[in-house]
Every structure is written in C-alpha cells, then in structure tokens.
Design an enzyme around this catalytic site. Structure first.
Site, PDB file in Angstrom:
ATOM      1  N   TYR A  26      -2.833   9.018 -45.054  1.00 16.25           N
ATOM      2  CA  TYR A  26      -1.222   8.297 -45.059  1.00 16.25           C
ATOM      3  C   TYR A  26      -0.888   8.378 -46.263  1.00 16.25           C
ATOM      4  CZ  TYR A  26      -1.319   8.807 -40.063  1.00 16.25           C
ATOM      5  OH  TYR A  26      -2.404   9.754 -38.688  1.00 16.25           O
TER       6      TYR A  26
ATOM      7  N   HIS B  77       9.578  -1.660 -35.598  1.00 12.26           N
ATOM      8  CA  HIS B  77       8.964  -0.011 -36.030  1.00 12.26           C
ATOM      9  C   HIS B  77       8.625  -0.592 -37.487  1.00 12.26           C
ATOM     10  CE1 HIS B  77       8.435   3.790 -38.136  1.00 12.26           C
ATOM     11  NE2 HIS B  77       7.271   4.082 -37.525  1.00 12.26           N
TER      12      HIS B  77
END
Length: 782
Positions: free
Chosen positions: A484, A451
C-alpha cells in the site's frame, strides 16, 4: 419507474452514485489484466483481486441496499434513484462486469496458460494415471469431509455457508435404503453438497515440466456417484452464495440506531445474513434454481451465470505456487527516506530529537517505525507506549514489541479496533494476548470505529520527558506496508506530542479539549475545519489572488463537502483530486465543476495515502492522515489529519502530489458521466510512473516541489485540458462536415456521379463505461 426516466435522473444528478462508482473502480482493476506490459501471473493476481473486491462489494454494499429493501425503509441513491430502480440498475451493471470478467479470463488469459508452464484442466483432460491420482485424493482427503444434505418433505432446508462452493444435486429416487420405494419411484429430490473451504481450490498434478491444476469441483463432480449409491443423478450443478454482511452504521448513510438494532435481531433469528447473490454454472437444473429463488426470495437479478471459473480468488494458488512465485513482477528495493540519512536509524531516539522524518511507503520501508518501537520495548529510559491498532500483520513485530515492553515493566496502552472489517477475531485474540502480558487494552470506542493511526513513546531524558510520535495514513502492518502507498510522520515536536496526548485522552477517556494546533480530528469537527479551508481558497480567488486545492484520497463521497468544492470551482479555484476508488463528485460539468479534474491511480500498489493541499495564499497548508472525504470518516470514525509544518517534509508531500498529477502510466481521468479514460504519455512527454519513480531518491525533482511549482503545474494541466477540449470540438466539427460531404457524395452516386469511399472511425470505449440508456436490460439468467 420507466427506463428513460431512470437514465435521465442519473444524468441530471450533480452527484455520481457511490456504488456505480465503486463498480467502475473494479473495472480499472480489471483493466490491469488487459495491460499487455504485464506477465501472466500478474494478470492472474489482478483478476483474483477483482473477484475478492466483488465479494466484499456484494456482502457490504449490496447487503446495505437490502437492509433498506427487506425492512421497507426509504433510500434515495446519489444518482436520484429510489431503492428498487437503483437495485435494478446496480445489478445490471454488476452483470455486465461479471460477463467482462469471464470473457477476460477465457479469451485473454486461458489461451496463454500452457505456454507459461501450467494449465487448468477438467477430469476428462487427464491421463489414466492422473485420474487415478485424483481418485486417491478424493478417496483419502475429500470424501470423508463431504456431507450430503437432502431437502425434501422430511428434511428442512439446510444452512448453506457464505461464499462456499456447493453442489446442488438432483436425484431420482430409487430403493437406496432397501425399503419399498415404489410409491416414490420417479420422484426427484434435491441434495446439497458443500465443499469445505479448507480444501485447496485446485488439486495439483505435475505433467513433465508443467503443473496441472484441476478445480476441486471437477474432482468432486467426477466421483459424486460415490455419495449417491444406487441413485440416479439427474443433474449436479455448482453454485456459490454471498450473504449480506453489513450490520453496522458504517455503510448506511442515513440509517438510525434503532433500525440497526432491528436488523441485528433479525440476523440472530436468521443465523446468517440474507442471500444477495448466487453464482451458478450455465444450464443449471430448473428444479435447483426454482428452489433457490423461492427459499431466498431472490430473482434473476441476483443470479449470476458464470461461464468461466466460479470464485476467481482461487487463482492466488497458482500465483503463489513455488514454481511460479518468482515469475511475478519484482519490486525495486526500498530507498531511504529523503529526511533520514543512511545510518541514522541505528539510533532513532537521538536522531528524532533534532529532526522530523516523513516516511512514504512502500518506497520507504516501515522499518524505522518498527525499529523505534522495538528499541523502546527494551530501552530502560522509556516509561510508556500508547498505540491505536486497526490491522496487524501475521506474526506481527509490532505486537511482539508491545508484549516485550509490557514484560519489561513499561506502561503500555493499546486501543484495538474490534470493528475492523474481517479482522475482528484477530484483533480480539491479539488484544487478549497483550492484556494477559500486562498491557492496558481498550477494545474500541462505543459507536465509533477507531481508524486513526497513532503511536506515542514516552521517554525520560535527564530531567525532561520527551514524546516520540508516529502518526500516518496506514496501518501498523509490516505486510501491507510493502503493498500500500501511505505517508507517516516521526517527530518529537512538542506541539504534535501535546496534540496526540490530548487525542489519546479523548479516545480512551472523557476529555474534550477545546482545540488542537496541528491536528484536525473526527468526529469532533473535521468536516467543518475542511469546509473552512475550502472557503479560505474561495476568498483568495474572489480577490483575484492565487488559489488551489489538490487532494489525494481513497474515496470522495460526503455531499456537504462536495457542494463546497462545487462552490469553490465556480469561484475560480482550480481543484484536482487523485481518488483511487469511489468518487461521487461529478467533474467537468459546465456551470458546476469545469474547474475540477479527477484522476484515479490504479496499478502495482494500492493507493492508500491521504494528502490534502490548500494553497492558502502561497503559505501552503498540507495535511496527511487517516481520513477520506466520506460521511463515515467524519461522523462514525475516530480519525486524525495532521498538519505538516516542517518545510522540508512539506516539500516532500507536495512532490508526492505533483508526481501523482503527472503520472501517465497508472492514471485514469474521470469524465463527467463517471467513466474513466486511461492516460498515456502525449508525444514528447516524459513517462511518469509513480509506482516506479518513487523508488528513486530524486533530489532534483524535489527542488520543483513548492507552492509556486504546484500552481505552475495546475496552469499547465488546465491549458492541456483546454487544448484537448478544443481538439475534440474540432474533431466533432470535422466529423459533421465529413458526414455532410459523404451524404452529398451518396446523393451524387445515386445519379451515377462520384466514387464510394469506405470510412471507419473507431472510438475507444472508456474503462468501466455503461450506457445509461440501457438501464434494466436483462442480461441475467432466463
């Protein structure tokens, strides 16, 4: 478990349920639809987002719960409830949300469609000419794609696809095949008609200056008899199913590997995940519903009667329609990063040799990072590129640059995370393209999900080799970088370069370095390192020194860390969290967490930044990176937090946190019971809207961003909380006094003395509030 016992367990638990907290987050998104400052198309957008959020919630979180239920495994939720009582509580709350979602659509949005140039109509609302156009569309496009699938004694139960609109059609048998059907006459059969997902959600018509959207199910319903010639249609009801999509360790905090294998074997035999939700229109046929309940082993808790429009994600078709695309809110143009002078990005290699750059998206463009990568792909001095990729944009410039670099003979190593939820196929496909071009591609790392967001460019400059590093909280995705909020660092600092080189060797090989200087990594020791930083603040507080913790993240869920926060709060450390989504910590509880405040920012942008501030005796330590405070981040993912050491960039990071703490336009403050109160400017208080203000280069605001400024803000907000609490106590005392006086007046009035007085106090209900005493109230299909 008795209802009052469930409510009591929830109240007493020092943790908030992860899943109930997530539903409250979706209530905050729904609250955007009710924001009077937004236009109709922005409201439609947010309503569509609540629908896609809820779909994923049922697939993953409710799916995870059913992994325990279906396999007889024990599970105790953070709220203290076992799996069956918790299922009842969770589904009850979900029913309330779906009901509020429908009411918002029907009462607040639908009445405003017509005056905004469009409408959603049924076939009965169309003119004769419009019906003919719909007929032509059905005949030429829809009809050939429909496949009726009968279910009876001679035909097995058909496989129905996840999240597809489906008609359950009850017919009365006639002589449809020209055979002697006297023996079957009067019997009812059930047939399923699935509407292919490659058809648009609405059939579009133009009526003068308006666009008419006809739901695809209304078109199919109108012409359904053409699929059932010479057969009586008794009932035709639309429904949609959601299947369990959780077959990983990610969403199951205490599940073991052998159990996962057991589930995966079960998945192969069932072909599709078990059904966890059925959405159905009102007054559905009992024949249909009885079959669905029996076949899928579900009850009324799993059945959601939708009084508005099934699958509100389809509203994106309206938002993105050419006639209305310009009607959505326009975002300001991006501004240059505070640490990157205008024109410096023309030759980033030269600028980054001497300066670090902090990018704050979407306020700063992702362009400097993309341009650096594109320059590297063609620069003759670049020897190699290493990168981790989690989610890519469509037509990705990042991927194109890596391809170009490989074609130009550079060493390119890319780690594609093939377990990135819902992007698995895209990542495998893109990885294959890069591999074909000559890139070294690694498809994930065994049991861990990669991630972390890392990029390293190795460039020969004379006798020296320089490592250009980019590390951040967000994906290498040009599309989401405009939506975002994220932070990232561009640097040639040798320490970062060394740490990132070592970390790449860990990810792609078998290296196990003793330590990093500027990185904190998972699954190595991130949890323990953060606990150490928290305990250092406790030491300062116990010595009477200044202390403080301010953290911004997506989710806060890890119990071990939460317990450390509770200890720190009791030791006197002021703690502030900005948590967009799930928060399992319970703030403001006497004797446990009075010193902790949690707020959530929900608005125009999806808050994705992770920034962690520790006062550290005035020598503030500020970290940014990819990890949340979650079990999966610490134990099941490859993550990295990086220390911001450049004084200018540290000031910028502190400023981001302080502005988030001051926001009074997009902020919701969490109560002890887990509900949220939307914030508004106090009298005389300036309006602070981070989703607008960060589009300005405010050098003056930056001047106040320091450890001293942070402590001052913590003190001001602590005093404000104290003032609010004092005012609430005073209001409660006044209410008690007023009630007492009213009772006396009523008594006097009974003897003919005094005049009656009408009083009414209207307290605002918190966003996402649910009465804990009402656990198990049946709001489902009867």
């Amino acid at each position: 478990m008795k209802l009052f016992k469930s409510a009591d367990l929830i109240r007493k638990s020092k943790y908030i349920s992860r899943d109930l907290s997530w539903l409250r987050f979706n209530y905050r998104v729904l609250d955007q639809v009710q924001d009077t400052s937004r236009g109709i198309f922005d409201k439609l957008k947010f309503l569509a987002i609540t629908s896609s959020n809820l779909d994923e919630f049922f697939m993953i979180r409710v799916g995870s719960l059913y992994n325990y239920l279906d396999y007889g495994k024990e599970r105790i939720d953070y709220s203290g409830l076992r799996e069956l009582p918790f299922r009842r509580k969770l589904l009850d709350f979900a029913h309330r949300f779906v009901n509020d979602q429908s009411l918002t659509y029907l009462n607040e949005l639908k009445p405003n469609f017509e005056k905004n140039g469009f409408n959603i109509l049924k076939m009965s609302d169309l003119t004769e000419l419009e019906v003919k156009k719909a007929d032509g569309y059905f005949k030429n496009t829809v009809f050939p794609l429909l496949t009726p699938m009968v279910y009876d004694a001679y035909h097995g139960f058909p496989l129905m696809m996840n999240q597809m609109l489906i008609f359950g059609v009850v017919t009365r048998i006639g002589n449809s095949l020209g055979l002697d059907a006297d023996s079957d006459k009067g019997q009812e059969r059930l047939t399923f008609v699935q509407i292919p997902q490659n058809l648009t959600r609405f059939f579009e018509l133009t009526r003068k200056d308006k666009v008419i959207f006809v739901p695809i199910e209304e078109v199919v319903r109108e012409f359904l008899p053409r699929l059932f010639r010479n057969v009586e249609i008794v009932a035709a009801n639309l429904f949609r199913i959601t299947r369990n999509g959780d077959f990983t360790l990610e969403e199951s905090d205490d599940i073991d590997n052998d159990f996962i294998k057991e589930i995966q074997v079960g998945l192969k035999t069932r072909k599709r995940g078990r059904v966890v939700r059925v959405e159905v229109e009102p007054n559905a046929s009992p024949v249909l519903m009885n079959v669905l309940r029996e076949r899928w082993n579900i009850d009324n808790g799993n059945v959601f009667v939708i009084n508005s429009l099934i699958d509100l994600k389809g509203l994106w078709q309206i938002v993105r329609h050419p006639n209305f695309r310009s009607r959505s809110a326009k975002l300001p143009a991006t501004v240059a990063p505070l640490s990157l002078p205008e024109g410096a990005d023309e030759n980033l290699f030269e600028y980054l040799k001497h300066h670090d750059v902090l990018l704050h998206h979407p306020y700063n463009s992702i362009e400097p990072m993309v341009r650096l990568l594109e320059q590297a792909a063609v620069d003759p001095h670049v020897l190699g590129i290493k990168q981790t990729i989690y989610r890519l944009a469509d037509d990705s410039r990042v991927s194109a640059a890596l391809l170009k670099a490989a074609e130009n003979g550079k060493h390119v190593s890319v780690l594609f995370e093939v377990k990135a939820r819902f992007d698995e196929e895209k990542n495998i496909r893109e990885g294959a393209r890069l591999e074909k071009a000559g890139c070294f591609v690694i498809y994930g790392v065994s049991k861990y999900k990669t991630h972390t967001k890392l990029l390293m460019i190795i460039r020969k400059e004379g006798e020296k080799v320089t490592r250009y590093v980019h590390i951040g909280s967000g994906n290498y995705n040009e599309q989401t970088s405009r939506l975002y909020t994220d932070v990232s660092l561009l640097t040639t600092n040798d320490v970062y370069g060394h740490d990132v080189s070592e970390f790449f060797n860990v990810i792609t090989g078998h290296s196990q370095p003793d330590d990093y200087e500027y990185l904190i990594t998972a699954p190595k020791d991130m949890r323990q390192q953060l606990i150490h930083l928290i305990r250092e603040e406790v030491k300062h507080a116990k010595k009477g020194q200044q202390s403080g913790i301010v953290m911004k993240m997506n989710s806060l869920e890890d119990k071990e860390i939460i317990d450390e926060f509770y200890k720190a709060a009791k030791a006197g450390v002021p703690i502030r969290f900005i948590v967009r989504g799930i928060c399992c910590l319970r703030p403001g509880r006497p004797g446990l967490s009075e010193n902790i405040e949690v707020r959530s920012i929900v608005g125009e942008h999806l808050e994705h930044t992770r920034l962690f501030y520790f006062h550290h005796g005035g020598e503030a330590r500020v970290y940014a990176g990819s990890a949340d405070i979650m079990v999966r981040s610490f134990d099941r993912r490859i993550e990295a937090l990086f220390l911001i050491v450049n004084p200018q960039l540290k000031r910028e990071a502190i400023n981001i946190l302080m502005m988030n703490m001051m926001d009074n336009q997009n902020s919701y403050v969490m109560r002890e019971d887990g509900a949220y109160i939307r914030q508004h400017p106090a009298p005389g208080e300036p309006v602070v809207n981070v989703h607008r203000d960060f589009f300005k280069r405010d050098e003056a605001q930056l001047a106040t961003a320091s450890p001293e400024g942070m402590l001052a803000l913590l003190d001001v907000q602590a005093q404000r909380r104290l003032d609010v609490a004092t005012a609430l106590v005073a209001a409660e005392e006044a209410a008690v006094l007023a009630a007492s006086e009213e009772a006396e007046a009523s008594a006097d009035d009974a003897f003919g003395e005094g005049e009656p007085e009408d009083t009414c106090e209207d307290d605002a209900t918190p966003v996402g509030h649910i009465d804990e005493e009402s656990v198990g109230v049946d709001t489902t299909l009867a």
